[in-house]
Motif scaffolding. Structure first.
Motif, mmCIF file in Angstrom:
data_model
loop_
_atom_site.group_PDB
_atom_site.id
_atom_site.type_symbol
_atom_site.label_atom_id
_atom_site.label_comp_id
_atom_site.label_asym_id
_atom_site.label_seq_id
_atom_site.Cartn_x
_atom_site.Cartn_y
_atom_site.Cartn_z
ATOM 1 N N HIS A 251 0.850 -1.190 0.000
ATOM 2 C CA HIS A 251 0.000 0.000 0.000
ATOM 3 C C HIS A 251 0.890 1.246 0.000
ATOM 4 O O HIS A 251 0.680 2.179 -0.793
ATOM 5 C CB HIS A 251 -0.935 0.030 1.211
ATOM 6 C CG HIS A 251 -1.596 1.370 1.361
ATOM 7 N ND1 HIS A 251 -2.699 1.739 0.629
ATOM 8 C CD2 HIS A 251 -1.245 2.467 2.080
ATOM 9 C CE1 HIS A 251 -3.003 3.001 0.913
ATOM 10 N NE2 HIS A 251 -2.139 3.459 1.799
ATOM 11 N N HIS A 255 1.771 4.461 -3.064
ATOM 12 C CA HIS A 255 1.736 5.925 -3.015
ATOM 13 C C HIS A 255 2.701 6.517 -4.035
ATOM 14 O O HIS A 255 2.477 7.620 -4.539
ATOM 15 C CB HIS A 255 2.127 6.425 -1.620
ATOM 16 C CG HIS A 255 0.975 6.481 -0.669
ATOM 17 N ND1 HIS A 255 0.289 7.628 -0.415
ATOM 18 C CD2 HIS A 255 0.382 5.522 0.079
ATOM 19 C CE1 HIS A 255 -0.678 7.387 0.460
ATOM 20 N NE2 HIS A 255 -0.641 6.109 0.777
ATOM 21 N N HIS A 282 -7.048 7.465 -2.654
ATOM 22 C CA HIS A 282 -6.419 6.747 -1.540
ATOM 23 C C HIS A 282 -7.241 5.509 -1.196
ATOM 24 O O HIS A 282 -6.688 4.424 -0.964
ATOM 25 C CB HIS A 282 -6.297 7.695 -0.338
ATOM 26 C CG HIS A 282 -5.289 7.248 0.670
ATOM 27 N ND1 HIS A 282 -5.288 7.670 1.962
ATOM 28 C CD2 HIS A 282 -4.229 6.391 0.566
ATOM 29 C CE1 HIS A 282 -4.284 7.100 2.607
ATOM 30 N NE2 HIS A 282 -3.629 6.326 1.788
ATOM 31 N N PHE A 286 -6.008 1.538 -1.419
ATOM 32 C CA PHE A 286 -6.242 0.597 -0.322
ATOM 33 C C PHE A 286 -7.006 -0.621 -0.847
ATOM 34 O O PHE A 286 -6.650 -1.767 -0.597
ATOM 35 C CB PHE A 286 -7.077 1.249 0.791
ATOM 36 C CG PHE A 286 -6.257 1.775 1.937
ATOM 37 C CD1 PHE A 286 -5.534 0.921 2.750
ATOM 38 C CD2 PHE A 286 -6.210 3.134 2.210
ATOM 39 C CE1 PHE A 286 -4.781 1.404 3.815
ATOM 40 C CE2 PHE A 286 -5.457 3.630 3.273
ATOM 41 C CZ PHE A 286 -4.749 2.768 4.072
HETATM 42 ZN ZN LIG Z 1 -1.892 5.441 2.203
#
Ligand SMILES: [Zn+2]
Length: 373
Positions: A251, A255, A282, A286
Motif C-alpha cells: 500500500h 503511493h 487513496h 487501499f
Molecule cells: Zn496510504
C-alpha cells in the motif's frame, strides 16, 4: 540462500541475547540494512529510530491526540518510551533526554512527518547516515551530516542514552518484523509489484524501495515520502503485523506509483465540473492492494488472529464466517470505510473491480466512478 543469510544474522542476535552477549552486540554496530530481497530494502537505522522516538515522546508530552483509533487495532502493544525507564536513568541522562524532548517540542511537534519538508529532509538524511556513530563528523569526517540548526548536537547528546536503554529492544523488534515479512516479500514481491504497476498503468521503480523500520512511525503506523520514494513503517503497530505487513508495504509503495489514478480522477472531475473527491484515489489504492493480496494471503499458514477478523465492512467486529482463512484487507479490518469512505466502497466494487477482473478498461472504470459520485 539470501533468506538464510538474513535469518542467520537474526538468529545470531537472538542467541547473543539469550546467552548474555546482548550488551556487547547492543553497542557493536549491527548491520542496519537487510537483504538482498526483491522490491524492498529494509533498514533498522539507529538515527531514524531515535528521531521518531523523540518526535513521538514530544507529541505525547503535549498530548497531541492522534485521530480515533483504528477499529482493528485492539491488539496495540504499549511500546516502552524513555519516560517508562526514567528510574533507570542517571540525573545527567534524564536532563539530556529532557533537553532533546524540549527541542522536539519547540521545533517539530506541531509539524507533520508526512507533509513537512524539514521533517522529510531530516528523516532522509538520518537514514543516509545510519552507519555513523555520531553526526558531527568529529571522529570521522564523512559522518558530518550537515544537519540544520542544533539538531546535530541534540541527537549526538542523547545517542548514548538511547543506545543504552531503548535501542536494543527497538532494534530487535524491527529485526523480528523484517524476519517475519521477508519470506513473503521474497516469494510474492516481484509478482505483486508487477501486477500493481500494470493496474495503475505505471512503471514500478527499477530500484529497491528503501523501507525504514522503526518502533514508532506516524499516527497511521506507516507513511511514505516521495523524491526519493521512501517508506517508514512501525514494527510495533498492531495493524502492521502478520500477513498485513505485506499489504501495508505494498500500500505504502503504491503511493509512489499511483499518480496516473489521481490524474485520471482529476481529469474526469474537471470534465464533469465536479469537485475532486477527497481521498477517492487513496481509498482506491487501499482497495486495490487488498484485492490483489487477498487470493495470495488467504489460507496462508502465517495468519495471525488480527488477520482473521470479519470481512464484512458493515460489521467489522463480527468474526469471519465460514471462510475463516480468507485474508481480511487492511481497509476493512481497520474500519476505514466507516470513517468517511462509505460512499467509495460501492463505487469501487461496482466500477473498479471489473477493471481488476479484466472486463473494463482503466479509463472507463475511472469515468464511471466519477460520474456516479
Ligand atoms: Zn496510504
Amino acid at each position: 540462500m539470501v533468506r538464510w543469510a538474513a535469518k542467520r544474522v537474526f538468529l545470531m542476535l537472538e542467541i547473543a541475547v539469550f546467552s548474555g552477549l546482548a550488551p556487547f552486540l547492543a553497542s557493536a554496530q549491527v548491520e542496519p540494512r537487510f537483504g538482498p530481497l526483491p522490491v524492498f530494502e529494509f533498514h533498522s537505522g539507529f538515527w531514524v529510530n531515535l528521531h521518531h522516538e523523540l518526535y513521538f515522546e514530544a507529541r505525547d508530552r503535549l498530548n497531541k491526540t492522534p485521530p480515533p483509533a483504528r477499529s482493528g487495532s485492539t491488539l496495540q502493544n504499549k511500546v516502552r518510551t524513555m519516560q517508562d525507564l526514567a528510574s533507570t536513568l542517571t540525573p545527567v541522562e534524564q536532563a539530556a533526554w529532557e533537553n532533546a524532548i524540549k527541542y522536539y517540542v519547540v521545533n517539530y511537534s506541531d509539524k507533520d512527518l508526512l507533509f513537512n519538508l524539514d521533517l522529510i529532509l531530516l528523516k532522509n538524511q538520518l537514514g543516509d547516515f545510519e552507519d555513523c556513530d555520531e553526526l558531527s563528523g568529529v571522529h570521522k569526517k564523512t559522518c558530518d551530516a550537515g544537519l540544520p540548526g542544533n539538531i546535530t548536537q541534540v541527537l549526538d547528546a542523547v545517542a548514548p542514552i538511547y543506545r543504552a536503554h531503548l535501542w536494543p529492544d527497538q532494534d530487535r523488534a524491527n529485526r523480528r518484523w523484517v524476519a517475519r515479512v521477508s519470506p513473503l516479500v521474497e516469494e510474492q514481491g516481484a509478482g505483486i509489484s508487477q501486477r500493481l504497476a500494470d493496474i495503475y498503468q505505471a512503471k514500478w521503480p527499477d530500484y529497491k524501495i528503501r523501507v525504514d523500520v522503526t518502533a514508532h512511525a506516524n499516527w497511521a503506523g506507516a507513511y511514505t515520502t516521495l523524491d526519493p520514494l521512501r517508506v517508514t513503517i512501525s514494527s510495533t503497530d498492531a495493524a502492521n503485523q502478520g500477513d498485513a505487513a505485506l499489504e501495508v508495504l505494498f500500500h505504502e509503495a503504491s503511493h509512489g506509483i499511483a499518480e496516473p489514478v489521481q490524474n485520471a480522477i482529476a481529469r474526469e472531475c474537471r470534465q464533469r465540473d465536479k469537485p475532486i473527491p477527497r481521498d477517492l484515489w487513496h481509498a482506491l489504492i487501499f482497495y486495490t492492494t487488498g484485492e490483489v493480496l487477498k487470493p495470495l494471503l488467504s489460507n496462508s499458514p502465517t495468519k495471525t488472529p488480527a488477520d482473521r477478523r470479519s470481512s464484512d465492512p458493515l460489521h467489522p467486529d463480527r468474526p469471519a464466517g465460514n471462510d475463516k482463512d480468507e485474508y481480511i484487507p487492511y481497509v476493512v479490518r481497520e474500519g476505514l470505510y466507516e470513517r468517511g469512505w462509505n460512499t467509495y466502497l460501492p463505487l469501487l466494487t461496482r466500477f473498479w473491480q471489473p477493471y481488476l477482473d479484466g472486463t473494463a478498461t482503466f479509463d472507463d472504470a475511472i469515468a464511471r466512478m466519477v460520474s456516479s459520485l
